[in-house]
Structure formats: C-alpha cells, structure tokens
Design a protein around this motif. Structure first.
Motif, PDB file in Angstrom:
ATOM      1  N   PHE A   7       0.869  -1.175   0.000  1.00 45.84           N
ATOM      2  CA  PHE A   7       0.000   0.000   0.000  1.00 45.84           C
ATOM      3  C   PHE A   7       0.908   1.227   0.000  1.00 45.84           C
ATOM      4  O   PHE A   7       1.860   1.295   0.781  1.00 45.84           O
ATOM      5  CB  PHE A   7      -0.897   0.013   1.238  1.00 45.84           C
ATOM      6  CG  PHE A   7      -1.695  -1.241   1.416  1.00 45.84           C
ATOM      7  CD1 PHE A   7      -2.889  -1.422   0.746  1.00 45.84           C
ATOM      8  CD2 PHE A   7      -1.233  -2.259   2.241  1.00 45.84           C
ATOM      9  CE1 PHE A   7      -3.626  -2.582   0.892  1.00 45.84           C
ATOM     10  CE2 PHE A   7      -1.958  -3.435   2.397  1.00 45.84           C
ATOM     11  CZ  PHE A   7      -3.155  -3.596   1.719  1.00 45.84           C
ATOM     12  N   THR A   8       0.635   2.178  -0.860  1.00 52.84           N
ATOM     13  CA  THR A   8       1.502   3.344  -0.954  1.00 52.84           C
ATOM     14  C   THR A   8       0.721   4.624  -0.687  1.00 52.84           C
ATOM     15  O   THR A   8      -0.501   4.685  -0.815  1.00 52.84           O
ATOM     16  CB  THR A   8       2.167   3.436  -2.343  1.00 52.84           C
ATOM     17  OG1 THR A   8       1.153   3.558  -3.356  1.00 52.84           O
ATOM     18  CG2 THR A   8       3.016   2.209  -2.618  1.00 52.84           C
ATOM     19  N   GLN A   9       1.476   5.647  -0.301  1.00 49.54           N
ATOM     20  CA  GLN A   9       0.913   6.980  -0.069  1.00 49.54           C
ATOM     21  C   GLN A   9       1.975   7.986  -0.477  1.00 49.54           C
ATOM     22  O   GLN A   9       3.116   7.899  -0.028  1.00 49.54           O
ATOM     23  CB  GLN A   9       0.518   7.148   1.395  1.00 49.54           C
ATOM     24  CG  GLN A   9      -0.306   8.390   1.679  1.00 49.54           C
ATOM     25  CD  GLN A   9      -0.865   8.379   3.097  1.00 49.54           C
ATOM     26  OE1 GLN A   9      -0.262   7.845   4.013  1.00 49.54           O
ATOM     27  NE2 GLN A   9      -2.053   8.964   3.273  1.00 49.54           N
ATOM     28  N   ASN A  10       1.598   8.896  -1.360  1.00 47.49           N
ATOM     29  CA  ASN A  10       2.541   9.883  -1.899  1.00 47.49           C
ATOM     30  C   ASN A  10       3.774   9.203  -2.494  1.00 47.49           C
ATOM     31  O   ASN A  10       4.901   9.676  -2.356  1.00 47.49           O
ATOM     32  CB  ASN A  10       2.966  10.865  -0.796  1.00 47.49           C
ATOM     33  CG  ASN A  10       1.794  11.632  -0.210  1.00 47.49           C
ATOM     34  OD1 ASN A  10       0.874  12.031  -0.950  1.00 47.49           O
ATOM     35  ND2 ASN A  10       1.802  11.837   1.095  1.00 47.49           N
ATOM     36  N   GLY A  11       3.534   8.059  -3.110  1.00 43.40           N
ATOM     37  CA  GLY A  11       4.600   7.355  -3.810  1.00 43.40           C
ATOM     38  C   GLY A  11       5.494   6.494  -2.937  1.00 43.40           C
ATOM     39  O   GLY A  11       6.412   5.840  -3.439  1.00 43.40           O
ATOM     40  N   GLN A  12       5.250   6.483  -1.631  1.00 42.90           N
ATOM     41  CA  GLN A  12       6.080   5.701  -0.708  1.00 42.90           C
ATOM     42  C   GLN A  12       5.258   4.574  -0.074  1.00 42.90           C
ATOM     43  O   GLN A  12       4.047   4.714   0.126  1.00 42.90           O
ATOM     44  CB  GLN A  12       6.628   6.606   0.410  1.00 42.90           C
ATOM     45  CG  GLN A  12       7.471   7.765  -0.090  1.00 42.90           C
ATOM     46  CD  GLN A  12       8.754   7.309  -0.767  1.00 42.90           C
ATOM     47  OE1 GLN A  12       9.425   6.404  -0.294  1.00 42.90           O
ATOM     48  NE2 GLN A  12       9.078   7.939  -1.889  1.00 42.90           N
ATOM     49  N   VAL A  13       5.933   3.473   0.241  1.00 37.07           N
ATOM     50  CA  VAL A  13       5.247   2.388   0.935  1.00 37.07           C
ATOM     51  C   VAL A  13       4.716   2.901   2.269  1.00 37.07           C
ATOM     52  O   VAL A  13       5.465   3.490   3.057  1.00 37.07           O
ATOM     53  CB  VAL A  13       6.191   1.188   1.158  1.00 37.07           C
ATOM     54  CG1 VAL A  13       5.532   0.138   2.057  1.00 37.07           C
ATOM     55  CG2 VAL A  13       6.579   0.563  -0.180  1.00 37.07           C
ATOM     56  N   TRP A  14       3.424   2.697   2.515  1.00 37.53           N
ATOM     57  CA  TRP A  14       2.799   3.170   3.745  1.00 37.53           C
ATOM     58  C   TRP A  14       3.186   2.284   4.921  1.00 37.53           C
ATOM     59  O   TRP A  14       3.254   1.055   4.793  1.00 37.53           O
ATOM     60  CB  TRP A  14       1.279   3.186   3.591  1.00 37.53           C
ATOM     61  CG  TRP A  14       0.566   3.472   4.872  1.00 37.53           C
ATOM     62  CD1 TRP A  14       0.363   4.683   5.452  1.00 37.53           C
ATOM     63  CD2 TRP A  14      -0.008   2.510   5.761  1.00 37.53           C
ATOM     64  NE1 TRP A  14      -0.307   4.545   6.637  1.00 37.53           N
ATOM     65  CE2 TRP A  14      -0.549   3.226   6.858  1.00 37.53           C
ATOM     66  CE3 TRP A  14      -0.120   1.117   5.738  1.00 37.53           C
ATOM     67  CZ2 TRP A  14      -1.195   2.584   7.911  1.00 37.53           C
ATOM     68  CZ3 TRP A  14      -0.758   0.477   6.792  1.00 37.53           C
ATOM     69  CH2 TRP A  14      -1.279   1.203   7.861  1.00 37.53           C
ATOM     70  N   LYS A  15       3.443   2.918   6.074  1.00 34.69           N
ATOM     71  CA  LYS A  15       3.717   2.192   7.312  1.00 34.69           C
ATOM     72  C   LYS A  15       2.788   2.720   8.399  1.00 34.69           C
ATOM     73  O   LYS A  15       2.433   3.907   8.406  1.00 34.69           O
ATOM     74  CB  LYS A  15       5.173   2.372   7.748  1.00 34.69           C
ATOM     75  CG  LYS A  15       6.180   1.778   6.761  1.00 34.69           C
ATOM     76  CD  LYS A  15       7.612   1.982   7.248  1.00 34.69           C
ATOM     77  CE  LYS A  15       8.611   1.407   6.247  1.00 34.69           C
ATOM     78  NZ  LYS A  15      10.012   1.610   6.692  1.00 34.69           N
ATOM     79  N   ASN A  16       2.422   1.839   9.336  1.00 30.53           N
ATOM     80  CA  ASN A  16       1.577   2.279  10.449  1.00 30.53           C
ATOM     81  C   ASN A  16       2.428   2.980  11.503  1.00 30.53           C
ATOM     82  O   ASN A  16       3.635   3.174  11.323  1.00 30.53           O
ATOM     83  CB  ASN A  16       0.779   1.098  11.038  1.00 30.53           C
ATOM     84  CG  ASN A  16       1.675   0.043  11.693  1.00 30.53           C
ATOM     85  OD1 ASN A  16       2.858   0.254  11.947  1.00 30.53           O
ATOM     86  ND2 ASN A  16       1.096  -1.110  11.983  1.00 30.53           N
ATOM     87  N   ASN A  17       1.802   3.350  12.630  1.00 31.85           N
ATOM     88  CA  ASN A  17       2.532   4.136  13.626  1.00 31.85           C
ATOM     89  C   ASN A  17       3.584   3.327  14.384  1.00 31.85           C
ATOM     90  O   ASN A  17       4.328   3.878  15.183  1.00 31.85           O
ATOM     91  CB  ASN A  17       1.574   4.814  14.602  1.00 31.85           C
ATOM     92  CG  ASN A  17       0.670   3.812  15.327  1.00 31.85           C
ATOM     93  OD1 ASN A  17       0.899   2.605  15.270  1.00 31.85           O
ATOM     94  ND2 ASN A  17      -0.360   4.319  15.996  1.00 31.85           N
TER      95      ASN A  17
END
Length: 244
Positions: A7-17
């Motif tokens: 899952f990506t966000q703004n082109g980067q792999v998304w990570k949780n907190n």
C-alpha cells in the motif's frame, strides 16, 4: 523492492505508527509467495504451518480511501469494501490449506480474539467463522491486556480467569455452528501490561495468573494453548497440564 504488492501513499510504501509495512492481501502473487515459503517449511519437516497477520492493517477502514493499492481480481466483484477484504482474507486461507494438503501438515491461523465476538472485523477483514472453516487449528489471541472493558469486565487485565472464561463461551458457540470445526489453540498471556496503568501498580502475571487462564480454557473444553511473552521470558513453576 515491490511497492506494487503493498500500500503506498505519496509514492512511498505506507507504514503504520509502529513502523510496520503490509503486503496487500488482494494480490495473488502475495498469496503464492507466502504459501511457497510454507511449502518449503513443510518439506523440511515442520508438521504445523501457522500463518500470523492474516489480515489488513488495523484501522484499514479509515485508510482505504487515502492509500493507493490494487484490488487485483477483487476489483470488479460486486461486494462492498468490507466484504471484499473479508473475501480476500478468507480466500487466501482456503488457498493455503488446499495447496498444503498434499504435505499432510496442519494449517493454523492466528486471529484477533475480538473477531469471534462480532460478525466480522470490518477493517482487517477477519471473519472468525469463515477462517475457521478453512483451517485445522484456530489460534485466537485472547491476552487479557488486549481487551478494554468487555464481557462486562471493567479491567480485563486484572481478571484473567474471568476474561478467558467469558471468551471461551463465545468461541464455543461460534465453532458449534460449523460442520467441521477446527481445533482451538488460543494464545494466552504471560507478561505485564504497564501501559494500561498510568503509573499505578501493575497486575503481575505469575503462576496464579497464567494458571487461571489455563484453568478457564480447560473448564471450557479447550486443552491446547500457546503462551506469549515478547521477551521470551516465561514464568517458572506453572502447571501446564490439563485439569483432571
């Protein structure tokens, strides 16, 4: 290396907190990769293949519209987003069991305990009954510290026997609805949870607290269990044998 499987966000792999990144359960390539590892383990002689994190990230229902990811073969299925996640997780478990059948291993899945208390967990895609229909062993994580006020228990971490006792009633009822229920092998707690107490004295988990959970399981007809402590330091002197 393969953001397209995550899952990506703004082109980067998304990570949780907690800094954790997740692979995408909608993608069949992700299924195949995990099951190929399981097959290799089976070929090496392991008799039980246990899948952990068989789910989407916690709280995914609040992020599914802001993350970029593929729905794979689930793109055009006429289901709402919650049911698509449930279907993908369930289908993976069924696929894993079918692929591993020839190896004669048991297939087990770790699942959040609260998933047994609701029809299905909307964000993570876990449906207790549907997963249980497709495994040999179901391992609910029922650590008392991980429940807020639940089953009418104000502070479950302080009442391990009662929490497990009440959970078992719910799980037994859900499994009784299945034609071929799996073995129940829950995860129980052998650790303290200081984050719950805000500086107050912490409930210590020693022989009495661990044995209380085992007793509650046994009284509910469950003879198998797994015990968790992240540091791998376990209480000495615990009687793990089932009740007579």
């Amino acid at each position: 290396k393969r953001p397209d499987l995550s899952f990506t966000q703004n082109g980067q792999v998304w990570k949780n907190n907690r800094g954790e990144a997740f692979v995408n359960p909608f993608m069949k390539e992700v299924w195949e990769y995990n099951v190929d590892i399981a097959k290799y383990a089976a070929e090496l002689g392991f008799q039980d293949i246990q899948f952990d994190y068989v789910r989407f990230a916690e709280g995914f229902e609040t992020r599914d519209k802001v993350l970029d990811y593929s729905l794979g073969d689930y793109e055009d299925i006429d289901l709402d987003p919650v049911q698509k996640r449930v279907q993908a997780v369930t289908d993976f478990v069924a696929y894993a069991r079918e692929e591993l059948h020839q190896y004669g291993v048991d297939v087990s899945v770790d699942i959040f305990g609260y998933s047994a208390t609701i029809p299905e967990a909307p964000g993570i895609g876990q449906n207790f009954s549907k997963i249980s229909e497709n495994v040999d062993v179901i391992s609910s994580m029922i650590y008392p510290s991980h429940w807020t006020s639940y089953f009418g228990i104000p502070f479950p971490d302080k009442e391990p026997y009662r929490l497990v006792q009440e959970y078992v009633k719910v799980e037994n009822a859900r499994l009784a609805e299945l034609d071929n229920p799996p073995v129940s092998r829950p995860w129980i707690q052998d650790f303290e949870a200081p984050w719950l107490y805000g500086g107050s004295p912490v409930t210590q988990y020693g022989v009495a607290e661990v044995e209380a959970q085992i007793r509650a399981l046994n009284e509910g007809g469950i003879d198998e269990f797994l015990i968790w402590n992240a540091s791998n330091v376990y209480t000495e002197g615990v009687d793990y044998t089932p009740l007579d």
